[in-house]
Design a protein around this motif. Structure first.
Motif, PDB file in Angstrom:
ATOM      1  N   VAL A 175      34.682  51.738  22.011  1.00 15.57           N
ATOM      2  CA  VAL A 175      33.459  50.959  22.224  1.00 15.57           C
ATOM      3  C   VAL A 175      33.781  49.773  23.122  1.00 15.57           C
ATOM      4  O   VAL A 175      34.631  48.940  22.789  1.00 15.57           O
ATOM      5  N   VAL A 176      33.103  49.697  24.256  1.00 16.77           N
ATOM      6  CA  VAL A 176      33.350  48.661  25.257  1.00 16.77           C
ATOM      7  C   VAL A 176      32.127  47.765  25.336  1.00 16.77           C
ATOM      8  O   VAL A 176      31.030  48.227  25.666  1.00 16.77           O
ATOM      9  N   ALA A 177      32.303  46.478  25.025  1.00 15.37           N
ATOM     10  CA  ALA A 177      31.137  45.587  24.971  1.00 15.37           C
ATOM     11  C   ALA A 177      31.526  44.152  25.282  1.00 15.37           C
ATOM     12  O   ALA A 177      32.570  43.670  24.849  1.00 15.37           O
ATOM     13  N   GLY A 178      30.658  43.493  26.031  1.00 18.65           N
ATOM     14  CA  GLY A 178      30.820  42.074  26.299  1.00 18.65           C
ATOM     15  C   GLY A 178      29.783  41.278  25.523  1.00 18.65           C
ATOM     16  O   GLY A 178      29.416  41.648  24.410  1.00 18.65           O
ATOM     17  N   MET A 179      29.305  40.186  26.117  1.00 17.87           N
ATOM     18  CA  MET A 179      28.343  39.311  25.437  1.00 17.87           C
ATOM     19  C   MET A 179      28.879  38.931  24.055  1.00 17.87           C
ATOM     20  O   MET A 179      29.942  38.352  23.938  1.00 17.87           O
ATOM     21  N   GLY A 199      29.383  38.347  30.451  1.00 18.77           N
ATOM     22  CA  GLY A 199      28.523  37.459  29.676  1.00 18.77           C
ATOM     23  C   GLY A 199      28.374  36.094  30.308  1.00 18.77           C
ATOM     24  O   GLY A 199      29.112  35.728  31.227  1.00 18.77           O
ATOM     25  N   TYR A 200      27.435  35.318  29.784  1.00 14.31           N
ATOM     26  CA  TYR A 200      27.207  33.960  30.266  1.00 14.31           C
ATOM     27  C   TYR A 200      28.233  32.998  29.676  1.00 14.31           C
ATOM     28  O   TYR A 200      29.114  33.400  28.911  1.00 14.31           O
ATOM     29  N   GLY A 201      28.090  31.724  29.999  1.00  7.40           N
ATOM     30  CA  GLY A 201      29.103  30.712  29.701  1.00  7.40           C
ATOM     31  C   GLY A 201      29.691  30.707  28.321  1.00  7.40           C
ATOM     32  O   GLY A 201      30.915  30.692  28.143  1.00  7.40           O
ATOM     33  N   ALA A 202      28.869  30.750  27.277  1.00  9.13           N
ATOM     34  CA  ALA A 202      29.373  30.664  25.916  1.00  9.13           C
ATOM     35  C   ALA A 202      30.098  31.927  25.459  1.00  9.13           C
ATOM     36  O   ALA A 202      30.690  31.954  24.372  1.00  9.13           O
ATOM     37  N   SER A 203      30.055  32.982  26.283  1.00  7.83           N
ATOM     38  CA  SER A 203      30.842  34.174  25.946  1.00  7.83           C
ATOM     39  C   SER A 203      32.322  33.924  26.192  1.00  7.83           C
ATOM     40  O   SER A 203      33.171  34.683  25.721  1.00  7.83           O
ATOM     41  N   LEU A 204      32.620  32.830  26.932  1.00  9.67           N
ATOM     42  CA  LEU A 204      33.995  32.387  27.162  1.00  9.67           C
ATOM     43  C   LEU A 204      34.886  33.493  27.724  1.00  9.67           C
ATOM     44  O   LEU A 204      36.009  33.717  27.287  1.00  9.67           O
ATOM     45  N   HIS A 205      34.337  34.213  28.721  1.00 14.08           N
ATOM     46  CA  HIS A 205      35.097  35.263  29.417  1.00 14.08           C
ATOM     47  C   HIS A 205      35.643  36.326  28.470  1.00 14.08           C
ATOM     48  O   HIS A 205      36.750  36.829  28.645  1.00 14.08           O
ATOM     49  N   GLY A 206      34.879  36.657  27.439  1.00 13.06           N
ATOM     50  CA  GLY A 206      35.254  37.737  26.536  1.00 13.06           C
ATOM     51  C   GLY A 206      35.777  37.292  25.186  1.00 13.06           C
ATOM     52  O   GLY A 206      35.936  38.114  24.274  1.00 13.06           O
TER      53      GLY A 206
END
Length: 256
Positions: A178-182, A206-213
């Motif tokens: 399972v591959v997922a961001g956000m 993802g956006y800023g608060a996703s902190l690059h994964g």
């Protein structure tokens, strides 16, 4: 150095100074081939089940080409990950049959189709379309290692009915990647629906608060669904490698 040691080993077997069993054990620890900038491990497939894979980031095209030249003497299905189109152009000069998977950023040289059993497969699932490059790294790696792969893309939790429509394919898979961001919630959902191992890959999407994964990584590590293992951010290769080992054990069990 590598050739000298191999010759000595074979001569010892021939003259009876070394048994075949001892020779096989010795082969697992024979020295690597030293190119100066890289030490190529010829016997990784004997020890680990799969040959050495070339990680291209940080290497020059000449270095990558040199490693390919060495591996091409003894290996089929040679895989290089995180490769650029420039790297591919250089490799193709020495290996005209090289294949470049642009989305996956993978090069495969001497590709050989292995006996893939469609009844035993790895499902590679993404939450969104933006996760596909990491998923393709996983899928191409798994296929290069001889596995059948089913791709199930863009079935994230924002529209859960899309995932439920694929439930039969998910449940028939021996392993699910399972591959997922956000926020990375898809791994927990899948983990609650299937009885087979789930390998979760957080992505840097993802956006800023996703902190690059990191947000997705922490969600997956804290999943309440059992049977989920988590690899590093964007590490589609690592997930596919682990999935291939699981499939290998399953297939060995079927043959016993």
């Amino acid at each position: 150095m590598f050739q000298d040691n191999l010759t000595d080993l074979l001569e010892n077997v021939q003259n009876g100074a070394l048994s075949i069993t001892d020779a096989v054990s010795r082969l697992k620890t024979l020295p690597f081939e030293d190119l100066g900038y890289a030490k190529v491990d010829h016997h990784r497939s004997i020890r680990n089940g799969f040959p050495e894979v070339i990680y291209c980031e940080g290497k020059t095209t000449d270095q990558i080409r040199g490693i390919f030249l060495v591996l091409m003497r003894s290996e089929n299905n040679i895989l290089a990950t995180r490769a650029s189109s420039e790297n591919f152009a250089g490799v193709r000069q020495i290996a005209p049959n090289a294949v470049y998977y642009q989305q996956a950023r993978c090069i495969v040289v001497n590709p050989v189709k292995k006996n893939q059993d469609a009844n035993h497969y790895i499902a590679v699932v993404t939450a969104g379309t933006s996760d596909i490059p990491v998923a393709e790294e996983a899928a191409v790696t798994a296929e290069t290692f001889g596995n059948h792969v089913e791709r199930i893309y863009d079935v994230g939790v924002a529209g859960l009915h899309r995932l439920l429509a694929q439930l039969d394919r998910l449940r028939k898979a021996d392993v699910v990647i399972v591959v997922a961001g956000m926020e990375g919630a898809l791994a927990s959902v899948v983990g609650g629906l299937v009885e087979h191992p789930v390998l979760a890959v957080p992505t840097s999407v993802g956006y800023g608060a996703s902190l690059h994964g990191i947000a997705a990584l922490l969600t997956m590590l804290n999943s309440c669904a059992s049977g989920i293992s988590v690899v590093n951010i964007d590490n589609g290769f690592g997930a596919a490698y682990s999935a291939s080992l699981i499939i290998k054990e399953i297939m060995n069990g079927c043959q016993e």
